[in-house]
Design an enzyme around this catalytic site. Sequence first.
Site, PDB file in Angstrom:
ATOM      1  N   HIS A 135     -46.966-106.573  72.306  1.00 25.51           N
ATOM      2  CA  HIS A 135     -45.521-106.873  72.225  1.00 25.51           C
ATOM      3  C   HIS A 135     -44.754-106.025  73.239  1.00 25.51           C
ATOM      4  O   HIS A 135     -43.936-106.526  73.998  1.00 25.51           O
ATOM      5  CB  HIS A 135     -45.017-106.569  70.814  1.00 25.51           C
ATOM      6  CG  HIS A 135     -43.515-106.590  70.689  1.00 25.51           C
ATOM      7  ND1 HIS A 135     -42.808-107.725  70.364  1.00 25.51           N
ATOM      8  CD2 HIS A 135     -42.588-105.610  70.879  1.00 25.51           C
ATOM      9  CE1 HIS A 135     -41.507-107.441  70.358  1.00 25.51           C
ATOM     10  NE2 HIS A 135     -41.348-106.169  70.661  1.00 25.51           N
ATOM     11  N   HIS A 140     -41.833-106.330  76.684  1.00 21.47           N
ATOM     12  CA  HIS A 140     -40.673-105.520  77.114  1.00 21.47           C
ATOM     13  C   HIS A 140     -40.785-104.973  78.531  1.00 21.47           C
ATOM     14  O   HIS A 140     -39.793-104.852  79.225  1.00 21.47           O
ATOM     15  CB  HIS A 140     -40.514-104.310  76.184  1.00 21.47           C
ATOM     16  CG  HIS A 140     -39.880-104.629  74.878  1.00 21.47           C
ATOM     17  ND1 HIS A 140     -38.549-104.912  74.721  1.00 21.47           N
ATOM     18  CD2 HIS A 140     -40.419-104.704  73.635  1.00 21.47           C
ATOM     19  CE1 HIS A 140     -38.286-105.149  73.454  1.00 21.47           C
ATOM     20  NE2 HIS A 140     -39.395-105.027  72.768  1.00 21.47           N
ATOM     21  N   GLU A 183     -34.700-108.595  72.428  1.00 28.69           N
ATOM     22  CA  GLU A 183     -35.827-109.153  71.650  1.00 28.69           C
ATOM     23  C   GLU A 183     -35.856-110.672  71.674  1.00 28.69           C
ATOM     24  O   GLU A 183     -36.921-111.276  71.812  1.00 28.69           O
ATOM     25  CB  GLU A 183     -35.761-108.662  70.199  1.00 28.69           C
ATOM     26  CG  GLU A 183     -36.019-107.179  70.002  1.00 28.69           C
ATOM     27  CD  GLU A 183     -37.448-106.731  70.356  1.00 28.69           C
ATOM     28  OE1 GLU A 183     -37.715-105.539  70.258  1.00 28.69           O
ATOM     29  OE2 GLU A 183     -38.299-107.571  70.736  1.00 28.69           O
ATOM     30  N   SER A 202     -43.722-112.661  73.623  1.00 25.07           N
ATOM     31  CA  SER A 202     -45.015-112.174  73.104  1.00 25.07           C
ATOM     32  C   SER A 202     -45.476-113.003  71.905  1.00 25.07           C
ATOM     33  O   SER A 202     -46.490-112.680  71.274  1.00 25.07           O
ATOM     34  CB  SER A 202     -44.907-110.699  72.706  1.00 25.07           C
ATOM     35  OG  SER A 202     -43.855-110.524  71.773  1.00 25.07           O
TER      36      SER A 202
HETATM   37  N1  HBI Z   1     -39.110 -97.953  68.003  1.00 27.41           N
HETATM   38  N2  HBI Z   1     -41.086 -97.831  69.203  1.00 27.41           N
HETATM   39  C1  HBI Z   1     -39.962 -98.497  68.902  1.00 27.41           C
HETATM   40  N3  HBI Z   1     -39.703 -99.686  69.497  1.00 27.41           N
HETATM   41  C2  HBI Z   1     -38.576-100.390  69.214  1.00 27.41           C
HETATM   42  O1  HBI Z   1     -38.350-101.491  69.783  1.00 27.41           O
HETATM   43  C3  HBI Z   1     -37.662 -99.855  68.278  1.00 27.41           C
HETATM   44  C4  HBI Z   1     -37.960 -98.618  67.689  1.00 27.41           C
HETATM   45  N4  HBI Z   1     -37.115 -98.089  66.780  1.00 27.41           N
HETATM   46  C5  HBI Z   1     -35.862 -98.730  66.403  1.00 27.41           C
HETATM   47  C6  HBI Z   1     -35.659-100.047  67.082  1.00 27.41           C
HETATM   48  N5  HBI Z   1     -36.509-100.527  67.976  1.00 27.41           N
HETATM   49  C7  HBI Z   1     -34.478-100.913  66.749  1.00 27.41           C
HETATM   50  O2  HBI Z   1     -33.917-100.551  65.513  1.00 27.41           O
HETATM   51  C8  HBI Z   1     -33.425-100.788  67.844  1.00 27.41           C
HETATM   52  O3  HBI Z   1     -32.388-101.682  67.607  1.00 27.41           O
HETATM   53  C9  HBI Z   1     -32.875 -99.421  67.862  1.00 27.41           C
HETATM   54 FE    FE Z   2     -39.575-105.026  70.692  1.00 26.67          FE
END
Ligand code: HBI
Ligand code: FE
Length: 296
Positions: A135, A140, A183, A202
């Site tokens: 993913h 990303h 996303e 993904s």
């Molecule tokens: N942590 N590793 C990781 N990847 C993410 O995409 C991610 C996260 N923590 C919080 C989060 N995304 C979402 O809550 C964001 O909107 C902040």
């Molecule tokens: Fe993500």
Amino acid sequence: MDTAPKRVEHQMTDKGYVPVYTTAVVDQPWDTYTSIDHDVWATLFERQQKLLVGRAGDEFLASQRAMGMAPDRIPKFDDLNRMLRKATGWELVGVEGLLPELTFFDHLANRRFPVTWWIRTPEQLDYLSEPDLFHDLFGHVPLLMNPVFADYMQAYGRGGVKAHGIGEAALVNLTRLYWYTVEFGLIRQPDGLRIYGAGIVSSKGESIHCLESAAPNRIGFDLERVMRTRYRIDTYQKTYFVIDSYEQLMEATGPDFAPIYEKLAALDSIPAGNVLDTDTVFNAGTGEGWLDDGDV
Ligand code: HBI
Ligand code: FE
């Protein structure tokens, strides 16, 4: 040798099983990946690569080519970092999984993208509840090669650090912005709507559903509209928001959000499936297959 990649620990809370957030940055244990891990990467990569021709945005496909990711084995973060640093100053850091929001925002604010070091098992090929290496890396990372999107992601991180200081409602508004752009975002091109959201590129099913199903709404991006709109974490999205360009996203994150949070605090959130008469509607969905409850 511990072959099965470690999973993010979960703990039972009053909200059910939630991943235990760890903030540790870890080196990618590339030598511990098994042939099964590399096969999972190859299968997902080749399947999505085929599916995304004609469905993913031009910049996404161009960035993926520029990164030179290959299906034959899981890429090495060090190799990708050499390219990313040169292109936009971003770098990947290995993590166990979901991070506490402030930790996550702080990484983005410093042009570090956290990538989960483990990849899903063959049994989880079509769905898993938390972001794994596929993913993050396939979904990303490529667009971080695009200078405008790379700037947006850093601006988002900085906004997140500020929102964390303001409070929960601001964080919710900002999380919706991430959800409906980074996303699950769509972008409009002369030859039609295309995908750029990592959660879609993904996912085999959603790559098809988001563009070809009559069920979902497809609505023009508007910052405040997106920040008010609830979303789905357990099904395909009921609504996809469409940007005209990454420059539009970058401009949207230009102003200070504090007055916007103030204004939105006095307004109701919008259910995930609603269409407003102020919306720019590309498609008003049939809503087929939607669940009534469960909007986040
Ligand atoms: N942590 N590793 C990781 N990847 C993410 O995409 C991610 C996260 N923590 C919080 C989060 N995304 C979402 O809550 C964001 O909107 C902040
Ligand atoms: Fe993500």
